[in-house]
Design an enzyme around this catalytic site. Structure first.
Site, PDB file in Angstrom:
ATOM      1  N   GLY A 149       9.871  -4.287  -0.736  1.00 52.00           N
ATOM      2  CA  GLY A 149       8.954  -4.265  -2.071  1.00 52.00           C
ATOM      3  C   GLY A 149       9.555  -3.308  -3.033  1.00 52.00           C
ATOM      4  N   GLY A 150      10.289  -2.158  -2.640  1.00 51.38           N
ATOM      5  CA  GLY A 150      10.915  -1.158  -3.692  1.00 51.38           C
ATOM      6  C   GLY A 150      11.638  -0.072  -2.876  1.00 51.38           C
ATOM      7  CG  LEU A 154       4.152  -2.488  -7.286  1.00 50.39           C
ATOM      8  CD1 LEU A 154       3.457  -3.036  -6.066  1.00 50.39           C
ATOM      9  CD2 LEU A 154       5.528  -2.816  -7.814  1.00 50.39           C
ATOM     10  CB  CYS A 171       5.566  -9.474  -1.027  1.00 49.04           C
ATOM     11  SG  CYS A 171       6.042  -9.367  -2.982  1.00 49.04           S
TER      12      CYS A 171
END
Length: 398
Positions: free
Chosen positions: A299-300, A257, A157
């Site tokens: 990313g979240g 993750l 990412c």
């Protein structure tokens, strides 16, 4: 020497996934345990995503495939194609995204000729083929066959920053250089049904998209440039090597993750920023919130929450990252460029418009960058797409 981003454009596939509909499909799979089914509901609902885009057209109930490979709409079953099948689709569909984003970025620079492009840097971690996307862009756009080509593969990412940093170095070494940077990711190729929490989280977060930028230091560029590239830094956190990873399996690429990732970022984000801000001591002495814009890779949701809290940022400073997450999901390397583009489209404000940007990836790697916003990017006229507004520059890919 000052290096500029002259243009920044994005592209997404034409197929939109509605998060609630995708959740219901994943939750209904026959192989899930009761815990797995609950995890699907929790992960999809907590992701802070409304819509995402996918190059896999058959991933919606609206498309009836004669020979489905990923999803059988007639039975509601998610299928599990081999890595070979997934990668063959990547070669075909990723090429379309790479070319669409690259063409948009070049066309946004009418003063440049295609043959002015001296370097091409492509980025992806979701598939492989050769001749690769760099070759395809040269052929499809009609670039100089002698253009210097580089591909950054399988970094994750954060890879847009090494690509932009390389472009900056090329321009500093050769003031006449014009560098085209293109990131394209088809993360949705690797979704699968599973009871594994990491796999479920990946299925809830990841999506497809591409972004491209033209970078140059040529005299006169500053008149039309969008962004000034100031500084880049890389930091490896002392922990987290096993908490975020991206591996190749027999049935697609496998995401690790761990739920401890937001805590690692929370513990180490201040230290990761120190080398970057040390480049400008006057910034290092101020509160983080004094930097006007923050382009954080979403990313979240929990990662954005930790960044906002630990750095004392305002809710407004995280709006661009949260909005990209809500509308597009996590598109790996392309995502932070979507966030930066969103900031560039905001109306200009008095004073310096500095942008501090961060992205995270396997390792745990933290890439940071400082930019200066020079002018407002032209905002394209939105078009309707399945009841949602969609930017016209995000080229539909057949």
């Amino acid at each position: 020497m000052t290096v500029y981003v002259r243009s920044l454009e994005t592209a997404v596939p034409k197929t939109m996934l509605i998060q609630s509909e995708a959740r219901d499909v994943f939750a209904a799979q026959p192989g899930l345990t009761r815990l797995g089914s609950r995890l699907v509901g929790t992960c999809f609902d907590a992701a802070a995503i409304d819509t995402r885009f996918t190059a896999v057209e058959e991933m919606t109930n609206d498309f009836q495939a004669e020979d489905p490979q990923f999803y059988d709409a007639a039975t509601g079953l998610l299928l599990n194609p081999s890595t070979k099948v997934r990668n063959e689709i990547f070669g075909r569909e990723a090429t379309k995204l790479f070319v669409a984003a690259a063409r948009g970025a070049v066309e946004a620079c009418p003063e440049l000729d295609l043959l002015d492009i001296t370097h091409l840097v492509t980025v992806s971690c979701t598939g492989f083929f050769n001749p690769g996307p760099d070759y395809k862009i040269v052929r499809e756009l009609g670039l100089d066959p002698a253009v210097q080509r580089y591909h950054l593969g399988f970094m994750g990412c954060y890879a847009a920053f090494p690509a932009l940093r390389a472009a900056k170095l090329f321009c500093e070494a050769d003031p006449t250089a014009v560098v085209l940077v293109v990131c394209a990711e088809l993360c949705s190729l690797h979704v699968r049904t599973s009871n594994d929490p990491d796999t479920i989280m990946g299925s809830a977060l990841f999506a497809d998209g591409a972004a491209a930028a033209v970078v140059t230091a040529r005299p006169g560029t500053e008149e039309n440039a969008l962004l000034q590239l100031d500084h880049f830094e890389t930091v490896l956190t002392p922990v987290g090597e096993d908490s975020m990873a991206w591996n190749i399996g027999d049935n697609g690429f496998e995401m690790v993750l761990g739920n401890y990732v937001p805590h690692i970022i929370d513990d180490h984000i201040v230290g990761a920023l120190q080398p970057l801000l040390a480049r400008e001591p006057e910034l290092a002495a101020l509160p983080y919130s004094s930097i006007r814009h923050w382009a954080i890779h979403p990313g979240g949701r929990s990662i954005l929450d930790k960044v906002e809290s630990r750095l004392g940022l305002t809710e407004e400073q995280l709006v661009p990252a949260r909005e990209i997450l809500r509308n597009y999901g996590n598109m790996s390397s392309a995502t932070v460029l979507f966030v930066i583009k969103s900031i560039l489209e905001q109306a200009p404000e008095p004073g310096d418009e500095r942008i501090c940007s961060m992205a995270f990836g396997p390792g745990l790697t933290v890439e940071t960058a400082l930019f200066t916003k020079l002018r407002q990017a032209p905002r394209p006229v939105p078009e309707e797409h399945n009841g949602q507004e969609r930017l016209a520059v995000e080229v539909p890919v057949a």
